[in-house]
Motif scaffolding. Structure first.
Motif: not given
Length: 208
Positions: A2, A4-6, A113
């Motif tokens: 996956s 995704k930004d964290t 978004t």
């Protein structure tokens, strides 16, 4: 895997605000880098924004043309505005902007978004909504001023906006991101699979 930004926050050893404006400010932070050095970072502190991609039953997108002084251009954009009130529900702000800028209301709202517009120089976060089932708003039109007094409003076929984006003729961030996200959603799981309008937004938490 996956992708995704964290969320992450590096240590700040010092911070100042050398400029405070009407809506935004500039902050200077001394940030500890992974190698232990300290780097100075200047960035715009921004309240956040909402934008609305309003799609009518004929597949046209409501766009406005407005003068933007920093880039010395009249840009075609989608309705958008600041989150003026801390903790304001972004859906309510988006509904307000659609009414004020286009005198239009919508019955179906989705999150299209969420973006950081320029994360290297600003903490501005924007939530772009998809609005459908459009109709004329009731009552008197909102009285506009300054740049908005010269604003032009049109409904343009989605495919024409896509062509303009890819041809380098349309440049507004929210319009470009919104239009291409809409096309991707239509080609994927469909617009009804988009997140609900009240979906959480960690970048700008809000009251229900």
């Amino acid at each position: 895997m996956s992708i995704k930004d964290t969320a992450e926050e590096w240590q700040i050893t010092a911070t100042t605000t050398p400029f405070t404006g009407n809506k935004t400010s500039v902050r200077t932070d001394d940030v500890v880098m992974p190698d232990g050095t300290v780097a100075r970072r200047d960035y715009q502190v921004h309240p956040g924004s909402v934008a609305v991609l309003a799609l009518d039953d004929l597949g046209r997108v409501l766009v406005i043309r407005q003068y933007r002084h920093p880039v010395r251009h009249k840009l075609w954009e989608i309705p958008a505005g600041l989150l003026d009130v801390p903790g304001e529900n972004p859906l309510h702000a988006a509904q307000r902007e659609l009414y004020e800028e286009a005198h239009v209301k919508a019955e179906d709202w989705r999150v299209l978004t969420d973006v950081y517009t320029t994360p290297g120089g600003s903490d501005e976060a924007v939530r772009v909504f998809l609005a459908r089932d459009l109709s004329e708003a009731e009552g008197r039109r909102f009285e506009v001023s300054e740049e908005e007094a010269d604003m032009e409003i049109k409904r343009v076929p989605l495919e024409e906006l896509v062509r303009g984006v890819l041809a380098g003729e349309l440049h507004n961030t929210c319009l470009v991101v919104g239009v291409l996200s809409l096309v991707a959603a239509q080609a994927g799981d469909g617009l009804d699979a988009l997140r609900p309008a009240e979906a959480p937004w960690p970048a700008r938490p809000f009251a229900s």
